[in-house]
Design a protein around this motif. Structure first.
Motif, mmCIF file in Angstrom:
data_model
loop_
_atom_site.group_PDB
_atom_site.id
_atom_site.type_symbol
_atom_site.label_atom_id
_atom_site.label_comp_id
_atom_site.label_asym_id
_atom_site.label_seq_id
_atom_site.Cartn_x
_atom_site.Cartn_y
_atom_site.Cartn_z
ATOM 1 N N ARG A 106 -4.985 8.107 -2.386
ATOM 2 C CA ARG A 106 -6.441 8.133 -2.246
ATOM 3 C C ARG A 106 -6.928 9.519 -2.668
ATOM 4 N NH1 ARG A 106 -10.374 5.162 0.998
ATOM 5 N NH2 ARG A 106 -8.748 3.656 1.450
ATOM 6 N N ILE A 161 -8.840 4.971 -5.383
ATOM 7 C CA ILE A 161 -7.539 4.500 -4.889
ATOM 8 C C ILE A 161 -6.717 4.098 -6.102
ATOM 9 C CG2 ILE A 161 -6.336 2.815 -3.459
ATOM 10 C CD1 ILE A 161 -9.047 2.605 -1.885
ATOM 11 N N ASN A 181 0.162 3.662 -2.752
ATOM 12 C CA ASN A 181 -1.246 4.012 -2.975
ATOM 13 C C ASN A 181 -1.492 5.496 -2.714
ATOM 14 O OD1 ASN A 181 -1.734 1.361 -3.495
ATOM 15 N ND2 ASN A 181 -3.116 1.035 -1.768
ATOM 16 N N ARG A 184 0.816 -1.223 0.000
ATOM 17 C CA ARG A 184 0.000 0.000 0.000
ATOM 18 C C ARG A 184 0.847 1.270 0.000
ATOM 19 N NH1 ARG A 184 -2.798 -2.271 4.640
ATOM 20 N NH2 ARG A 184 -4.203 -3.828 3.846
#
Length: 191
Positions: A113, A169, A111, A108
């Motif tokens: 968002r 995401i 990542n 993650r």
């Protein structure tokens, strides 16, 4: 004359004399030495036989006890081995859980968002829309560095226009691109 006594035994009566005669042995002479020795031999033989029987039973119980103790020892050893194995497995599971958590966190790490992108943007348009926003924030990043591994909306049912849309995401292939995007977004917010 014979004395008669009445003894009730189902309507029979006997004389006392005849009853005393039946109770006494046929030979009422005192026991001889041979009789006593015969009796001693009989008692000795019976004691030896009983002793042999008891000894055999005690030996059988002893053998069974030894066998049970041996089995109990093996069971204790097996249980100790299992406890050691369970402890080792517990340590390995803990290590695996920590490794999985680390891998999950690392996966993650790239990542990003994005909040507020309307639900009207379809999944097919999601990547182009997202990359358009990224290019406006960090225009100097070369296009080959804008590679995305995946992009999707957060889990949950589709929301209507009156509620906040689900987050988008995206996972950048290059960590530096994600880092540059976050820095640009922070400077945009500060202005």
């Amino acid at each position: 004359m014979e004395q008669r006594g009445l003894i009730q035994d189902g309507a029979r009566s006997e004389s006392l004399h005849s009853r005393d005669h039946e109770a006494a042995p046929a030979d009422s002479s005192p026991a001889s030495r041979a009789d006593i020795k015969g009796l001693q031999a009989f008692i000795t033989a019976e004691l030896e036989r009983t002793t042999r029987t008891l000894s055999a039973e005690i030996q059988a119980v002893g053998e069974r006890t030894a066998h049970l103790e041996e089995q109990a020892g093996r069971i204790v050893e097996y249980c100790n081995d299992l406890a050691g194995h369970a402890e080792t497995m517990e340590q390995r599971v803990q290590w695996l859980e920590e490794s999985m958590e680390d891998l999950s966190n690392r996966s993650r790490r790239n990542n990003v968002r994005l909040q507020g992108l309307p639900e009207s943007v379809t999944p097919d348009e999601l990547q182009d829309t997202f990359l358009g926003i990224v290019k406006r924030l960090i225009p100097d990043v070369p296009p080959q560095r804008l590679l995305l591994d995946r992009i999707h909306r957060a889990l949950g049912p589709r929301r209507d226009k009156t509620t906040t849309p689900r987050d988008v995401i995206a996972r950048f292939h290059y960590y530096n691109t994600k880092d540059s995007l976050l820095k640009a977004a922070r400077t945009q917010e500060a202005k």
